[in-house]
Design a protein around this motif. Sequence first.
Motif, PDB file in Angstrom:
ATOM      1  N   ASP A  95       4.855   4.375  -7.244  1.00  0.00           N
ATOM      2  CA  ASP A  95       4.165   5.186  -8.253  1.00  0.00           C
ATOM      3  C   ASP A  95       5.113   6.177  -8.928  1.00  0.00           C
ATOM      4  O   ASP A  95       4.804   6.676  -9.998  1.00  0.00           O
ATOM      5  N   GLU A 107       0.840  -1.211   0.000  1.00  0.00           N
ATOM      6  CA  GLU A 107       0.000   0.000   0.000  1.00  0.00           C
ATOM      7  C   GLU A 107       0.875   1.262   0.000  1.00  0.00           C
ATOM      8  O   GLU A 107       0.580   2.228  -0.699  1.00  0.00           O
ATOM      9  N   SER A 125       4.528   8.610  -3.539  1.00  0.00           N
ATOM     10  CA  SER A 125       4.703  10.047  -3.825  1.00  0.00           C
ATOM     11  C   SER A 125       3.969  10.917  -2.799  1.00  0.00           C
ATOM     12  O   SER A 125       4.274  12.100  -2.665  1.00  0.00           O
ATOM     13  N   LYS A 126       3.003  10.341  -2.087  1.00  0.00           N
ATOM     14  CA  LYS A 126       2.231  11.117  -1.100  1.00  0.00           C
ATOM     15  C   LYS A 126       2.921  11.152   0.267  1.00  0.00           C
ATOM     16  O   LYS A 126       2.453  11.824   1.182  1.00  0.00           O
ATOM     17  N   LYS A 145       1.538   4.345  -3.363  1.00  0.00           N
ATOM     18  CA  LYS A 145       1.245   5.787  -3.238  1.00  0.00           C
ATOM     19  C   LYS A 145       2.411   6.522  -2.604  1.00  0.00           C
ATOM     20  O   LYS A 145       2.225   7.483  -1.855  1.00  0.00           O
TER      21      LYS A 145
END
Length: 201
Positions: free
Chosen positions: A150, A55, A61-62, A59
């Motif tokens: 990502d 998970e 980049s967040k 993501k």
Amino acid sequence: MAFTLPELPYAFDALEPHIDAQTMQIHHGKHHNAYVDNLNKALAGTEGEGKSLDELMAKISKYPAGVRNNGGGHYNHSLFWKVLSPKGGQPSAELQAAINEAFGSTEAMQEQMKTAGGTRFGSGWAWLIVNASGKLEVCSTANQDNPLMDVAEVKGTPIFGIDVWEHAYYLKYQNKRPDYLSAIWNVVNWDEVSKNFAAAK
Ligand code: MN3
């Protein structure tokens, strides 16, 4: 649940003479352990706490750099220990067919991995991945990035990876990274890589 350092599935000296015991001891016990500790610290009290590595990677980049570097470090090394073994073995018939289809031969695939790892400037990884079309592909990433992220230039599911950070080979090979990239094929856990291939398809 905080992340924990997985046990090495063999003794520190099991990959000798290709990868020396002292390198394995420091690499697993100090480097990988630090990625785990620092990942837990970076996630503590944040929205990312409790998320799986998959998970987080999807993501990444967040998240702040500490999660990217240490989460990648934890994922990459957890895979790395498992795809190595003193026993060696052979690719499954299915994996061998996919290697032949994508590269022509195992030797040609190994050459591409050697180039990917050898031309990665500074620190990073060389990867054998299953891409979105279900085909095998070789790529490389910088630092502790990986093809699940990502932010990765080439995306896919890693089934085998080679750590080309100097900490992975310097004690034995010094500046001769290409020698390490040749020797590592003597200790590939093909059963595990074949399993990863079947799961990724
Ligand atoms: Mn490493």
